[in-house]
Motif scaffolding. Sequence first.
Motif, mmCIF file in Angstrom:
data_model
loop_
_atom_site.group_PDB
_atom_site.id
_atom_site.type_symbol
_atom_site.label_atom_id
_atom_site.label_comp_id
_atom_site.label_asym_id
_atom_site.label_seq_id
_atom_site.Cartn_x
_atom_site.Cartn_y
_atom_site.Cartn_z
ATOM 1 N N ARG A 168 -58.701 -7.758 -35.888
ATOM 2 C CA ARG A 168 -58.802 -6.310 -35.716
ATOM 3 C C ARG A 168 -59.170 -5.955 -34.280
ATOM 4 N NH1 ARG A 168 -61.302 -7.568 -40.613
ATOM 5 N NH2 ARG A 168 -60.383 -6.566 -42.446
ATOM 6 N N GLU B 284 -68.425 -1.419 -31.009
ATOM 7 C CA GLU B 284 -68.064 -2.833 -31.076
ATOM 8 C C GLU B 284 -67.660 -3.369 -29.701
ATOM 9 O OE1 GLU B 284 -66.340 -2.882 -35.666
ATOM 10 O OE2 GLU B 284 -64.967 -2.952 -33.961
ATOM 11 N N ARG C 29 -69.602 -9.072 -39.185
ATOM 12 C CA ARG C 29 -69.293 -8.576 -40.521
ATOM 13 C C ARG C 29 -67.866 -8.068 -40.610
ATOM 14 N NH1 ARG C 29 -72.316 -3.400 -43.236
ATOM 15 N NH2 ARG C 29 -71.501 -3.592 -45.355
ATOM 16 N N ARG C 30 -67.415 -7.364 -39.600
ATOM 17 C CA ARG C 30 -66.068 -6.787 -39.643
ATOM 18 C C ARG C 30 -65.018 -7.700 -39.033
ATOM 19 N NH1 ARG C 30 -63.167 -3.154 -36.001
ATOM 20 N NH2 ARG C 30 -61.463 -2.187 -37.167
ATOM 21 N N HIS C 31 -65.359 -8.395 -37.954
ATOM 22 C CA HIS C 31 -64.359 -9.168 -37.228
ATOM 23 C C HIS C 31 -64.302 -10.637 -37.636
ATOM 24 C CE1 HIS C 31 -63.137 -6.084 -34.290
ATOM 25 N NE2 HIS C 31 -64.380 -5.648 -34.412
ATOM 26 N N ALA D 159 -73.223 -3.451 -39.773
ATOM 27 C CA ALA D 159 -71.989 -3.015 -39.124
ATOM 28 C C ALA D 159 -72.280 -2.594 -37.699
ATOM 29 C CB ALA D 159 -71.389 -1.835 -39.900
ATOM 30 N N ALA E 9 -68.221 1.423 -40.775
ATOM 31 C CA ALA E 9 -67.466 0.184 -40.674
ATOM 32 C C ALA E 9 -67.263 -0.374 -42.072
ATOM 33 C CB ALA E 9 -68.226 -0.824 -39.821
ATOM 34 N N PRO E 10 -66.066 -0.802 -42.439
ATOM 35 C CA PRO E 10 -65.818 -1.308 -43.773
ATOM 36 C C PRO E 10 -66.558 -2.617 -44.000
ATOM 37 C CG PRO E 10 -63.931 -1.675 -42.363
ATOM 38 C CD PRO E 10 -64.875 -0.820 -41.601
ATOM 39 N N VAL E 11 -66.927 -2.863 -45.243
ATOM 40 C CA VAL E 11 -67.653 -4.069 -45.572
ATOM 41 C C VAL E 11 -66.672 -5.216 -45.720
ATOM 42 C CG1 VAL E 11 -69.160 -5.163 -47.254
ATOM 43 C CG2 VAL E 11 -69.429 -2.737 -46.747
ATOM 44 N N ALA E 12 -66.842 -6.233 -44.912
ATOM 45 C CA ALA E 12 -66.011 -7.420 -45.014
ATOM 46 C C ALA E 12 -66.934 -8.616 -44.907
ATOM 47 C CB ALA E 12 -64.963 -7.458 -43.899
#
Length: 334
Positions: free
Chosen positions: A70, A76, A181-183, A314, A319-322
Amino acid sequence: MSTSPPPPPPAPRTVRDLAPGTVGMVLVGSSVTLSGSLVDAPLFGVQAVRYAVAALLLFGLARIARVPVRAPRGREWLWLAGVASTGLVLFNVAVVRGVAHAEPAVIAVAVACAPVLLGVIGPLLEGRGPSRRVLLAAPVVVAGAVLVEGTGRTDAAGVGWAALALGCEAGFTLLAVPVLRRHGAWGVSLHAVWMGAVMLAVLTVCVEGPAELGTVSPRQWAAAGYLAVLVTAVAFLLWYRTVAAVGSGRAGLLTGVAPLAAAGAGAATGGGIPGPAVWLGLAVVVAGLAAGLRPERAPGGPAGALPSPAPLPAAGPAAPVARKPRNAQESAAP
């Protein structure tokens, strides 16, 4: 009346979570002898090429593995630029300038203190309290690393550069926590590496001059290639995968593996059999790792089951949870 069976207990975390970071630290530590061949090479230029090659490799592997990478957004950019500027750029400057005022062991000992900072600050960034077990084990690992590395002479400037190297080593991991968490490991590694390559390229033009790259020997380019592939692209992925899986505090203890790998590599390349202090340090590091990384009993769960770490925070709003999944000295630089 039928009842559904109770849910299975949480699966215990095994050495598989710690293995990637351990291997990454072995790669970093074992690069000592190769990195030594770059002492006379243009600092910024060679490092810029190294990280550019690593970025291209990471990008190609991500495409082959079909791993989505992403683009950074919002804050970020700042976190990732912080990883690149501290862990990749300033760390190299601190090491090179530091060894002009202090023996290499002084810088190595300072960097070996990273587990303490990671054990205290890392969990706070992850939204939980520091682990008492990790806090007790971190000084043990540090003491063992000091025995392995030894000590050396320095002056006030050397102490300052050593402290900067320590901060940069810790920043390489801590500044990545909010974006892992996101990347994930792939995204953080790729973005940090290409950003570091750009920063170093600018320094090359402004400080050294691109023409200096013509003085680099084939042997030095070969060493830089090894560092780009194994100590950057591969080791970064392995390290961030473990940080995302077990948390930065516990992962930080694994930095004690790098001095051990460096000592082993030195012995294997003709440096002679390590002395008693090195063997004692090896035993102390192993004891610290065993104490800090052994499985804990999860509340209400079976022995060996670890409580799940708090989700990584995040980096920006909404930020979406991943989920999930560098260095002793420049010899151990990212």
